[in-house]
Design a protein around this motif. Structure first.
Motif, PDB file in Angstrom:
ATOM      1  N   GLY A  43      64.554  46.441  20.865  1.00 37.13           N
ATOM      2  CA  GLY A  43      63.505  47.153  20.127  1.00 37.13           C
ATOM      3  C   GLY A  43      64.049  47.898  18.929  1.00 37.13           C
ATOM      4  N   SER A  44      65.277  48.399  19.045  1.00 38.85           N
ATOM      5  CA  SER A  44      65.893  49.118  17.918  1.00 38.85           C
ATOM      6  C   SER A  44      66.114  48.181  16.742  1.00 38.85           C
ATOM      7  N   PHE A  45      66.520  46.939  17.050  1.00 41.67           N
ATOM      8  CA  PHE A  45      66.733  45.974  15.974  1.00 41.67           C
ATOM      9  C   PHE A  45      65.443  45.783  15.191  1.00 41.67           C
ATOM     10  N   TYR A  46      64.360  45.564  15.902  1.00 41.32           N
ATOM     11  CA  TYR A  46      63.083  45.297  15.224  1.00 41.32           C
ATOM     12  C   TYR A  46      62.466  46.544  14.606  1.00 41.32           C
ATOM     13  N   TYR A  47      62.990  47.700  14.939  1.00 40.84           N
ATOM     14  CA  TYR A  47      62.598  48.919  14.239  1.00 40.84           C
ATOM     15  C   TYR A  47      63.133  48.879  12.804  1.00 40.84           C
ATOM     16  N   TYR A  48      64.329  48.307  12.642  1.00 44.58           N
ATOM     17  CA  TYR A  48      64.987  48.274  11.328  1.00 44.58           C
ATOM     18  C   TYR A  48      64.729  46.985  10.550  1.00 44.58           C
ATOM     19  N   PHE A  49      64.608  45.861  11.257  1.00 39.49           N
ATOM     20  CA  PHE A  49      64.537  44.562  10.597  1.00 39.49           C
ATOM     21  C   PHE A  49      63.396  43.734  11.197  1.00 39.49           C
ATOM     22  N   ALA A  50      62.615  43.106  10.337  1.00 38.71           N
ATOM     23  CA  ALA A  50      61.474  42.319  10.812  1.00 38.71           C
ATOM     24  C   ALA A  50      61.901  40.970  11.393  1.00 38.71           C
ATOM     25  N   SER A  51      63.062  40.477  10.959  1.00 39.98           N
ATOM     26  CA  SER A  51      63.498  39.146  11.387  1.00 39.98           C
ATOM     27  C   SER A  51      65.009  39.013  11.185  1.00 39.98           C
ATOM     28  N   LYS A  52      65.575  37.947  11.712  1.00 32.70           N
ATOM     29  CA  LYS A  52      66.998  37.682  11.485  1.00 32.70           C
ATOM     30  C   LYS A  52      67.254  37.429  10.005  1.00 32.70           C
ATOM     31  N   GLU A  53      66.319  36.770   9.341  1.00 32.30           N
ATOM     32  CA  GLU A  53      66.483  36.495   7.915  1.00 32.30           C
ATOM     33  C   GLU A  53      66.549  37.804   7.115  1.00 32.30           C
ATOM     34  N   GLU A  54      65.662  38.742   7.434  1.00 26.84           N
ATOM     35  CA  GLU A  54      65.701  40.046   6.753  1.00 26.84           C
ATOM     36  C   GLU A  54      66.990  40.785   7.082  1.00 26.84           C
ATOM     37  N   PHE A  55      67.435  40.672   8.326  1.00 22.91           N
ATOM     38  CA  PHE A  55      68.714  41.256   8.722  1.00 22.91           C
ATOM     39  C   PHE A  55      69.851  40.667   7.885  1.00 22.91           C
ATOM     40  N   GLY A  56      69.850  39.356   7.698  1.00 20.14           N
ATOM     41  CA  GLY A  56      70.873  38.709   6.878  1.00 20.14           C
ATOM     42  C   GLY A  56      70.898  39.253   5.462  1.00 20.14           C
ATOM     43  N   VAL A  57      69.721  39.485   4.903  1.00 15.04           N
ATOM     44  CA  VAL A  57      69.620  40.060   3.555  1.00 15.04           C
ATOM     45  C   VAL A  57      70.258  41.446   3.525  1.00 15.04           C
ATOM     46  N   GLU A  58      69.947  42.257   4.534  1.00 13.83           N
ATOM     47  CA  GLU A  58      70.516  43.610   4.589  1.00 13.83           C
ATOM     48  C   GLU A  58      72.025  43.583   4.814  1.00 13.83           C
ATOM     49  N   VAL A  59      72.485  42.610   5.588  1.00 16.34           N
ATOM     50  CA  VAL A  59      73.934  42.464   5.802  1.00 16.34           C
ATOM     51  C   VAL A  59      74.633  42.184   4.476  1.00 16.34           C
ATOM     52  N   VAL A  60      74.057  41.325   3.663  1.00 16.62           N
ATOM     53  CA  VAL A  60      74.636  41.012   2.352  1.00 16.62           C
ATOM     54  C   VAL A  60      74.730  42.280   1.502  1.00 16.62           C
ATOM     55  N   ARG A  61      73.663  43.043   1.454  1.00 15.83           N
ATOM     56  CA  ARG A  61      73.672  44.291   0.665  1.00 15.83           C
ATOM     57  C   ARG A  61      74.694  45.281   1.206  1.00 15.83           C
ATOM     58  N   HIS A  62      74.760  45.365   2.524  1.00 14.58           N
ATOM     59  CA  HIS A  62      75.687  46.281   3.187  1.00 14.58           C
ATOM     60  C   HIS A  62      77.136  45.863   2.919  1.00 14.58           C
ATOM     61  N   TYR A  63      77.378  44.573   2.926  1.00 12.72           N
ATOM     62  CA  TYR A  63      78.727  44.045   2.736  1.00 12.72           C
ATOM     63  C   TYR A  63      79.257  44.309   1.330  1.00 12.72           C
ATOM     64  N   ILE A  64      78.425  44.113   0.306  1.00 12.34           N
ATOM     65  CA  ILE A  64      78.932  44.198  -1.069  1.00 12.34           C
ATOM     66  C   ILE A  64      79.188  45.632  -1.515  1.00 12.34           C
ATOM     67  N   GLN A  65      78.470  46.588  -0.959  1.00 13.48           N
ATOM     68  CA  GLN A  65      78.573  47.961  -1.463  1.00 13.48           C
ATOM     69  C   GLN A  65      79.985  48.537  -1.426  1.00 13.48           C
ATOM     70  N   PRO A  66      80.745  48.378  -0.336  1.00 11.28           N
ATOM     71  CA  PRO A  66      82.119  48.909  -0.366  1.00 11.28           C
ATOM     72  C   PRO A  66      83.000  48.288  -1.450  1.00 11.28           C
ATOM     73  N   PHE A  67      82.762  47.020  -1.775  1.00 13.99           N
ATOM     74  CA  PHE A  67      83.537  46.380  -2.844  1.00 13.99           C
ATOM     75  C   PHE A  67      83.162  46.966  -4.206  1.00 13.99           C
ATOM     76  N   ILE A  68      81.882  47.227  -4.402  1.00 11.67           N
ATOM     77  CA  ILE A  68      81.428  47.887  -5.639  1.00 11.67           C
ATOM     78  C   ILE A  68      82.055  49.272  -5.735  1.00 11.67           C
ATOM     79  N   ASP A  69      82.005  50.008  -4.627  1.00  5.56           N
ATOM     80  CA  ASP A  69      82.558  51.366  -4.610  1.00  5.56           C
ATOM     81  C   ASP A  69      84.059  51.361  -4.871  1.00  5.56           C
ATOM     82  N   GLU A  70      84.779  50.426  -4.234  1.00  9.82           N
ATOM     83  CA  GLU A  70      86.238  50.369  -4.385  1.00  9.82           C
ATOM     84  C   GLU A  70      86.638  49.990  -5.812  1.00  9.82           C
ATOM     85  N   LEU A  71      85.967  48.994  -6.380  1.00 15.20           N
ATOM     86  CA  LEU A  71      86.276  48.611  -7.754  1.00 15.20           C
ATOM     87  C   LEU A  71      85.951  49.755  -8.705  1.00 15.20           C
TER      88      LEU A  71
END
Length: 197
Positions: A43-71
């Motif tokens: 239930g917690s997952f679906y509180y944050y994400f409507a689907s696995k596809e939306e989760f994948g989109v958020e994972v991509v955004r989450h992944y790139i941010q530390p690289f942006i910050d580090e550069l």
């Protein structure tokens, strides 16, 4: 649940998503694995994400941010030119990959190959992440051109695009060869050989 706790839980789920997608790919990762790793109920997952596809989109955004910050951190160092900062940044990435036995590569590149042409939502998220990264590289190269350390007969945008493409290719070869050779070639031939003045 407080707003801070909500953000911590979401970030934890995304952290495990990044880790599992890196190891097993998007299609090889089940939501139940993500939830078990993050120790949160379904239930917690679906509180944050409507689907696995939306989760994948958020994972991509989450992944790139530390690289942006580090550069950004590398480029913001006092007394260091933009080209030197880029060199230090990419050398740091190469050392980190070496310490991990050349496994994983880049989640963006992995997902581009796996789902980049099968999901419009994923393609848009990947494109946005790559564009953000490219735009920061372009800003760095524009500064390097002003400082006289990057060639001026090529546009900073074209060189930034080339850096992205060459780095992704080097990461794929690195995984195949289990060697830092392709990363070294990227640094010497592309960043310092082609882009540097």
């Amino acid at each position: 649940m407080t707003r801070d706790q909500t953000e911590i839980n979401k970030s934890l789920i995304l952290d495990h998503g990044v880790s599992l997608f890196m190891r097993k790919g998007y299609h090889g990762t089940g939501l139940s694995e993500v939830l078990a790793a993050a120790r949160v109920p379904k239930g917690s997952f679906y509180y944050y994400f409507a689907s696995k596809e939306e989760f994948g989109v958020e994972v991509v955004r989450h992944y790139i941010q530390p690289f942006i910050d580090e550069l950004t951190r590398y480029l913001g160092q006092d007394g260091i030119g933009a080209m030197e900062a880029l060199e230090d940044y990419f050398r740091g990435l190469a050392l980190d990959l070496d310490s991990k036995g050349f496994e994983g590569g880049c989640l963006l590149g992995n997902l581009m190959g796996e789902i980049g042409d099968t999901s419009d939502m994923a393609r848009a998220a990947l494109r946005s992440a790559v564009d953000r990264y490219r735009d920061l590289l372009e800003t760095a190269l524009l500064r390097a051109q002003r400082e006289g350390s990057a060639r001026k007969d090529k546009s900073a945008r074209a060189m930034a695009d080339l850096l992205i493409d060459a780095w992704q290719g080097a990461l794929l070869r690195m995984k195949l060869e289990r060697s830092g050779g392709p990363l070294k070639a990227f640094l010497e031939e592309v960043l310092l050989g082609y882009c540097k003045a």
